[in-house]
Design a protein around this motif. Structure first.
Motif, PDB file in Angstrom:
ATOM      1  N   ALA B 285      41.027  51.463  47.392  1.00 21.87           N
ATOM      2  CA  ALA B 285      41.021  50.082  47.890  1.00 21.87           C
ATOM      3  C   ALA B 285      41.576  49.062  46.904  1.00 21.87           C
ATOM      4  O   ALA B 285      41.469  47.863  47.129  1.00 21.87           O
ATOM      5  N   LEU B 286      42.200  49.535  45.804  1.00 22.85           N
ATOM      6  CA  LEU B 286      42.760  48.573  44.860  1.00 22.85           C
ATOM      7  C   LEU B 286      43.946  47.832  45.472  1.00 22.85           C
ATOM      8  O   LEU B 286      44.201  46.668  45.145  1.00 22.85           O
ATOM      9  N   CYS B 287      44.686  48.487  46.397  1.00 26.62           N
ATOM     10  CA  CYS B 287      45.802  47.824  47.061  1.00 26.62           C
ATOM     11  C   CYS B 287      45.292  46.693  47.951  1.00 26.62           C
ATOM     12  O   CYS B 287      46.001  45.701  48.162  1.00 26.62           O
ATOM     13  N   ILE B 288      44.064  46.839  48.465  1.00 28.53           N
ATOM     14  CA  ILE B 288      43.491  45.759  49.282  1.00 28.53           C
ATOM     15  C   ILE B 288      43.293  44.520  48.418  1.00 28.53           C
ATOM     16  O   ILE B 288      43.690  43.405  48.782  1.00 28.53           O
ATOM     17  N   ASP B 289      42.684  44.772  47.225  1.00 26.48           N
ATOM     18  CA  ASP B 289      42.475  43.662  46.291  1.00 26.48           C
ATOM     19  C   ASP B 289      43.798  42.992  45.931  1.00 26.48           C
ATOM     20  O   ASP B 289      43.912  41.769  45.936  1.00 26.48           O
ATOM     21  N   ALA B 290      44.820  43.816  45.627  1.00 23.22           N
ATOM     22  CA  ALA B 290      46.113  43.281  45.200  1.00 23.22           C
ATOM     23  C   ALA B 290      46.750  42.461  46.310  1.00 23.22           C
ATOM     24  O   ALA B 290      47.253  41.349  46.082  1.00 23.22           O
ATOM     25  N   CYS B 291      46.727  42.990  47.531  1.00 22.00           N
ATOM     26  CA  CYS B 291      47.383  42.323  48.649  1.00 22.00           C
ATOM     27  C   CYS B 291      46.642  41.049  49.049  1.00 22.00           C
ATOM     28  O   CYS B 291      47.250  40.021  49.329  1.00 22.00           O
ATOM     29  N   ASP B 292      45.287  41.149  49.069  1.00 21.34           N
ATOM     30  CA  ASP B 292      44.498  39.968  49.417  1.00 21.34           C
ATOM     31  C   ASP B 292      44.820  38.820  48.478  1.00 21.34           C
ATOM     32  O   ASP B 292      44.922  37.656  48.893  1.00 21.34           O
ATOM     33  N   ASP B 293      44.987  39.137  47.199  1.00 24.51           N
ATOM     34  CA  ASP B 293      45.304  38.148  46.187  1.00 24.51           C
ATOM     35  C   ASP B 293      46.638  37.458  46.531  1.00 24.51           C
ATOM     36  O   ASP B 293      46.751  36.221  46.521  1.00 24.51           O
ATOM     37  N   ILE B 294      47.637  38.261  46.889  1.00 23.35           N
ATOM     38  CA  ILE B 294      48.959  37.726  47.239  1.00 23.35           C
ATOM     39  C   ILE B 294      48.884  36.887  48.512  1.00 23.35           C
ATOM     40  O   ILE B 294      49.415  35.775  48.598  1.00 23.35           O
ATOM     41  N   MET B 295      48.185  37.424  49.523  1.00 20.14           N
ATOM     42  CA  MET B 295      48.088  36.726  50.806  1.00 20.14           C
ATOM     43  C   MET B 295      47.471  35.342  50.617  1.00 20.14           C
ATOM     44  O   MET B 295      47.877  34.368  51.239  1.00 20.14           O
ATOM     45  N   GLU B 296      46.453  35.282  49.748  1.00 23.40           N
ATOM     46  CA  GLU B 296      45.839  33.991  49.490  1.00 23.40           C
ATOM     47  C   GLU B 296      46.846  33.036  48.847  1.00 23.40           C
ATOM     48  O   GLU B 296      46.911  31.855  49.189  1.00 23.40           O
ATOM     49  N   LYS B 297      47.644  33.567  47.913  1.00 22.77           N
ATOM     50  CA  LYS B 297      48.624  32.730  47.205  1.00 22.77           C
ATOM     51  C   LYS B 297      49.690  32.204  48.164  1.00 22.77           C
ATOM     52  O   LYS B 297      50.178  31.090  47.995  1.00 22.77           O
ATOM     53  N   VAL B 298      50.108  33.009  49.149  1.00 22.45           N
ATOM     54  CA  VAL B 298      51.152  32.549  50.062  1.00 22.45           C
ATOM     55  C   VAL B 298      50.560  31.896  51.303  1.00 22.45           C
ATOM     56  O   VAL B 298      51.300  31.556  52.237  1.00 22.45           O
ATOM     57  N   GLY B 299      49.236  31.754  51.308  1.00 17.38           N
ATOM     58  CA  GLY B 299      48.603  31.020  52.390  1.00 17.38           C
ATOM     59  C   GLY B 299      48.515  31.758  53.707  1.00 17.38           C
ATOM     60  O   GLY B 299      48.545  31.173  54.771  1.00 17.38           O
ATOM     61  N   LYS B 300      48.429  33.091  53.637  1.00 15.44           N
ATOM     62  CA  LYS B 300      48.258  33.885  54.856  1.00 15.44           C
ATOM     63  C   LYS B 300      46.829  34.447  54.869  1.00 15.44           C
ATOM     64  O   LYS B 300      46.183  34.535  53.830  1.00 15.44           O
ATOM     65  N   PRO B 301      46.363  34.841  56.032  1.00 14.38           N
ATOM     66  CA  PRO B 301      45.017  35.443  56.061  1.00 14.38           C
ATOM     67  C   PRO B 301      44.971  36.756  55.271  1.00 14.38           C
ATOM     68  O   PRO B 301      45.966  37.485  55.201  1.00 14.38           O
ATOM     69  N   ARG B 302      43.807  37.006  54.693  1.00  8.55           N
ATOM     70  CA  ARG B 302      43.637  38.271  53.974  1.00  8.55           C
ATOM     71  C   ARG B 302      43.654  39.435  54.958  1.00  8.55           C
ATOM     72  O   ARG B 302      43.671  39.231  56.154  1.00  8.55           O
TER      73      ARG B 302
END
Lengths: 304, 473
Positions: B285-302
Motif C-alpha cells: 500500500a505504499l503506492c496508495i500513500d504516494a499517489c494520495d500525496d500527489i492527488m492532494e497536491k494537484v487538487g484531485k480526490p484521493r
C-alpha cells in the motif's frame, strides 16, 4: 474484459510489453516464456559444485566391494563405535556401583537411579541373549519347556540372589561346574503301565485337577517310594534340587494327563548356558550385565 | 521465428529496485507494525516469569531437552501437543481469513521477509540517501566515498542480522545464561551454527534477495490466489478514473493520472500497479500513500490507487459511489473462516482450563496377555505412566472399578501408593489379579477402570482398559 478472452487461446493477442509464450496452453491458460533469474542458474551451479565436493570429502562412489572412502575419513560405523564407547565411559561408575551393591538393596524407592539403569540395561540384555528361549515378553514356551519368568513359580528359586545364581551359572551345562543340575529318572522301564497310570492320577489330584480317585489313592505309595525324594512327600518340590512343585497350577511341560505321563515315563530336562564371564569361559556377560538382567527378571512380576 | 531475430534469453539479471521514501497513513501503520513485531521477537525471551525453584523462570521457553513448552502461566507437556497443533491450525485459518478478506495483507505488513527488508531499506536510505542518491551511487564506479558507504551499510545490516539470528536461540534456553555462554565461547556448536545460518539468511534475504524471495522462492503467493475472489480487497489502480494518463496542466481528454511515476518509484518490488494485479505485488500500500500525496497536491480526490475489490470496477464504472470496505469483508466465506477460527480458539481455551494437573496413560502389557500364578490366579500387567504436573511432590493412590471382582497390586511397592516428585513422570508396573475360578479369570475379557488419586488434593483421573482372562469356552 476484452473480446480477446472469448477467442480461442491460440488466437488471443498478447498485451503490449508481454513476453512471448512458450506455446503451451492448458485449459486456455498460456505460459509466458519469462527468463529465469540468473541467480537461480548460479544456485544450480553451486549445488553441482557442492555435490562434487561432497563426493570427494565423504564416502560416495560405489566400487566393487566398498564405496570411495572420502578424504575426510567419515564412517558411520566408527561413529557408532565412538558413541558406544562414549556411553560405556559414561556408565562406568554406575556399573561399578551395580557390581558393589547388595542385590536385594536395589529397589525403585531407595536407589532409583541404579534401579532404572538395571531395568533398562537388563531389558536390552534380555532381548539380546534371553528372549530366544524365554520369549520377548519373558513368558517362556511351554511346548519346549522354556519356563515362564513372569509367574511366581520358580524351579531354582525366585529371590534376586537365586535368579542371579541361575543366570550366572546356568542349568545342566558342562561349562560351569557350579551350574544347577537336576536329574529325573525315566520310569518307563521301572514302573509298570498300571503303576504309571496310578502315579499320574495321584499327581493330577495333588494339583487339584480331575483324577480317577481309585487309581490316585493306589498311586500314593508309588509316589512316596519313587518321587518324594525330590518332589517331597507333599509334592511341593525342592528348589535346591530344581524339583518342581507339583501341587500348583503351573506346569512347565503341561499339566494334562498325557503330558504328565510323558514326563513320568521319559523324564524331562531343561538346559541353560552359564552367562557370567567371571564364572566360566563360556560366559558372555560381565558381572554388571548379569546383575542388571537379574534385577530385570526379578522385576517382571514373579520376583520374591 | 526468423533467423535474424535474436534468440530468447534464458536467464535475466535481477533489476535492482530503489524505492523512494514515502509518508502517509499506510507507511505509518507499517512502521508501527514493524516496531511491534520486531519488539515482540527481540524482547520476548528476556521476559522473566517466576515459576518456583524447580522450573525455569523464562516467560516463553521451548525446552527441547526436557520436552516442555512454557508460555507465561501456561505449561505444555508433550502429551498435550494438540495445543500446538490447534494453534497451527488457527494460524492457518487466520491466514485464510485475512487473505480472503484483505488479499496479501500478511505479505504486505507482517511477513518477516517484508518486515526485515523494510528495515534494511530504512538503513540503506539512512546511509546512502533517498532513491535518486542511491541510483547515482549505484551507477558510479567504486571510489572511496562509495566504498565507505557500502561498508557502513553492510556493517549495520550484519549487526541487525546477527541480532536476528541471535534472538532465535534464546527461545530454546535460559536467555541470560545462554548469552553469557555464547559470548564466552562455551556454547555448543549447534548454537553457533544456528545463529550463523539465520544471520546469513537474514543478511542475504533482507539485503540482496528482497523481492526475489517473494516472487521466486515463496509458495504462499501462489497458494493464496486460491483464497482470493472478486470481493477480496487488494491494492489496485482505478484506471477508469486515471486513464488516459498524461502530463501537463491541460487536462482536456486526460484522466486523473498525471503519469508522475510516484507509485512506481516507491514500490519495493519494482512494479507498476497501473498494469493491474500482478503476482509480484505484496499489497504493501505504499503506492496508495504516494499517489494520495500527489492527488492532494494537484487538487484531485484521493484514492486513484486504493484498496478496492474486483467487483468495484463495474460498480464504479456504472457511476455508483465507492462501496464501503466492510460490505466486501462481511461475506459467507469470511464469516465461515471466522467461525471455524473462533471455534478452535474457544475449544483450546476451554481445554486449557479444564485440563487436569495429574494424568496417566495405561499401556496394557499383552506379551503375554495374562500370566497364570501358582495358586491359579490370573494376572494382567499394565505399564502406567503417571504425570505429576502439580508443582509439588505428590503421593498417588491407585484403585480400580469393575463389574467383576479384581484386585490391584503394584510392582516393587507395598500397598497401592507411589510418590512422584514434582514436575516429573513415573512409570509404574501395575498388576490386576483375578482369583481362580472367578468370572474375570475365566472370561475372555473384562472391562475395568483404573483410577489415580492425588492424595493431597483428592483430584482424580481415570483410564479405561481391559482384563484378559483364560477363555474357557
Amino acid at each position: 474484459m476484452t473480446d480477446d478472452q472469448n477467442k480461442h487461446p491460440e488466437e488471443q493477442v498478447l498485451m503490449e510489453g508481454d513476453p512471448d509464450t512458450t506455446g503451451h496452453v492448458w485449459d486456455g491458460i498460456k505460459e509466458f516464456n519469462n527468463p529465469l533469474p540468473r541467480w537461480w542458474l548460479w544456485t544450480f551451479y553451486a549445488t553441482c559444485v557442492w555435490g562434487i565436493v561432497y563426493t570427494v570429502l565423504y564416502p560416495a562412489w560405489p566400487l566393487l566391494d566398498r564405496a570411495t572412502p572420502g578424504i575426510l575419513g567419515f564412517s558411520t560405523r566408527e561413529n557408532v563405535s565412538r558413541d558406544i564407547a562414549e556411553f560405556d565411559a559414561m556408565n562406568t561408575d554406575i556399573r561399578a556401583q551395580l557390581v558393589e551393591v547388595t542385590l536385594s538393596d536395589v529397589n525403585p524407592t531407595d536407589t532409583p537411579e541404579l534401579y532404572n539403569y538395571a531395568i533398562n540395561g537388563g531389558a536390552a540384555i534380555f532381548a539380546t541373549w534371553c528372549s530366544q528361549c524365554h520369549g520377548s515378553g519373558a513368558a517362556g514356551v511351554q511346548a519346549s519347556g522354556y519356563p515362564n519368568l513372569l509367574d511366581d513359580d520358580w524351579l531354582w528359586g525366585g529371590t534376586i540372589d537365586d535368579i542371579h545364581y541361575t543366570v550366572s551359572h546356568g542349568i545342566r551345562n558342562e561349562d560351569d561346574l557350579d551350574a544347577h543340575y537336576s536329574e529325573m529318572t525315566a520310569y518307563d522301564e521301572i514302573l509298570s503301565d498300571d503303576e504309571i497310570a496310578q502315579v499320574v492320577n495321584y499327581v493330577l489330584n495333588l494339583s487339584g485337577q480331575a483324577a480317577d480317585m481309585s487309581l490316585a489313592s493306589a498311586g500314593e505309595s508309588i509316589f512316596l517310594d519313587n518321587c518324594a525324594a525330590c518332589h517331597q512327600d507333599s509334592g511341593m518340590g525342592d528348589q535346591f534340587l530344581g524339583a518342581p512343585n507339583l501341587t500348583d497350577a503351573i506346569w512347565l511341560y503341561g499339566g494334562t494327563p498325557e503330558a504328565i505321563e510323558e514326563t513320568v515315563r521319559y523324564s524331562r530336562f531343561g538346559v541353560m548356558p552359564p552367562w557370567s564371564a567371571e564364572a566360566s569361559d563360556a560366559g558372555r556377560l560381565s558381572e554388571a550385565e548379569v546383575r542388571a538382567v537379574s534385577i530385570y527378571v526379578h522385576s517382571l512380576g514373579g520376583g520374591q | 521465428m526468423s533467423a535474424t531475430e535474436e534468440p530468447t534469453k534464458l536467464y535475466a539479471a535481477r533489476e535492482p529496485v530503489f524505492p523512494k521514501d514515502v509518508r502517509g497513513k499506510f507507511r505509518t501503520l507499517k512502521w508501527a507494525i514493524m516496531l511491534v513485531t520486531l519488539g515482540i521477537y527481540y524482547v520476548t525471551p528476556w521476559i522473566r516469569w517466576d515459576r518456583g525453584p524447580a522450573l525455569p523462570d523464562q516467560a516463553v521457553l521451548i525446552d527441547l531437552a526436557n520436552r516442555r513448552f512454557f508460555f507465561f502461566w501456561i505449561e505444555i507437556w508433550p502429551h498435550e501437543f494438540y495445543f500446538v497443533a490447534g494453534l497451527l491450525i488457527m494460524a492457518g485459518l487466520g491466514l485464510f481469513l485475512f487473505t480472503s478478506a484483505l488479499g496479501r495483507v500478511w505479505c504486505g505488513y507482517t511477513c518477516p521477509q517484508t518486515v526485515w527488508t523494510d528495515l534494511f531499506f530504512a538503513v540503506e536510505r539512512w546511509i546512502e540517501g533517498d532513491r535518486n542518491n542511491r541510483l547515482r551511487i549505484w551507477r558510479k564506479g567504486m571510489d572511496f566515498h562509495k566504498f565507505r558507504l557500502r561498508v557502513t551499510k553492510y556493517a549495520i545490516w550484519l549487526a541487525i542480522a546477527v541480532a536476528t539470528g541471535g534472538a532465535w536461540v534464546f527461545y530454546f534456553a535460559d536467555a541470560p545464561t545462554l548469552l553469557t555462554n555464547i559470548v564466552t565461547g562455551q556454547s555448543d556448536y549447534v548454537v553457533y551454527a544456528t545463529i550463523g545460518i539465520l544471520t546469513a539468511t537474514t543478511f542475504v534475504f533482507g539485503g540482496f534477495m528482497r523481492e526475489q524471495v517473494c516472487v521466486y522462492m515463496c509458495p504462499w503467493p501462489r497458494i493464496q490466489a486460491a483464497m482470493m475472489d472478486e470481493d477480496t480487497i487488494t491494492v489496485a489502480y482505478r484506471d477508469w478514473r486515471g486513464e488516459p494518463r498524461g502530463h501537463g496542466k491541460d487536462r482536456d481528454g486526460l484522466g486523473d493520472c498525471i503519469d508522475c511515476n510516484a507509485c512506481v518509484n516507491v514500490c519495493p518490488v519494482g512494479i507498476d500497479i497501473r498494469d493491474g494485479q500482478q503476482l509480484e505485488c505484496i499489497t504493501c500500500a505504499l503506492c496508495i500513500d504516494a499517489c494520495d500525496d500527489i492527488m492532494e497536491k494537484v487538487g484531485k480526490p484521493r484514492g486513484l490507487i486504493d484498496y478496492i475489490a474486483l467487483t468495484d470496477e463495474a460498480h464504479e464504472r456504472a457511476g455508483n459511489p465507492k462501496k464501503p470496505v466492510w460490505k466486501h469483508i462481511f461475506r459467507p466465506r469470511t464469516i465461515l473462516y471466522t467461525v471455524l477460527w473462533s471455534a478452535i480458539g474457544i475449544g483450546l481455551t476451554v481445554l486449557l482450563f479444564i485440563r487436569s494437573e495429574i494424568d496417566m496413560t495405561v499401556a496394557p502389557v499383552r506379551n503375554p496377555q495374562f500370566v497364570l500364578l501358582s495358586d491359579g490366579t490370573s494376572r494382567n500387567t499394565y505399564d502406567v505412566r503417571i504425570r505429576n504436573m502439580t508443582h509439588g511432590d505428590t503421593t498417588f493412590a491407585f484403585s480400580l472399578t469393575s463389574d467383576e471382582a479384581l484386585r490391584l497390586e503394584l510392582e516393587g511397592v507395598d500397598g497401592l501408593s507411589v510418590e512422584v516428585p514434582a514436575d516429573t513422570t513415573h512409570l509404574q508396573r501395575v498388576y490386576v489379579l483375578a482369583e481362580p475360578g472367578s468370572t474375570a479369570a475365566d472370561a475372555e475379557r473384562t472391562d475395568l477402570r483404573l483410577w489415580l488419586e492425588d492424595t493431597n488434593s483428592e483430584a482424580r483421573t481415570h483410564q479405561d482398559t481391559t482384563f484378559f482372562g483364560r477363555d474357557m469356552e
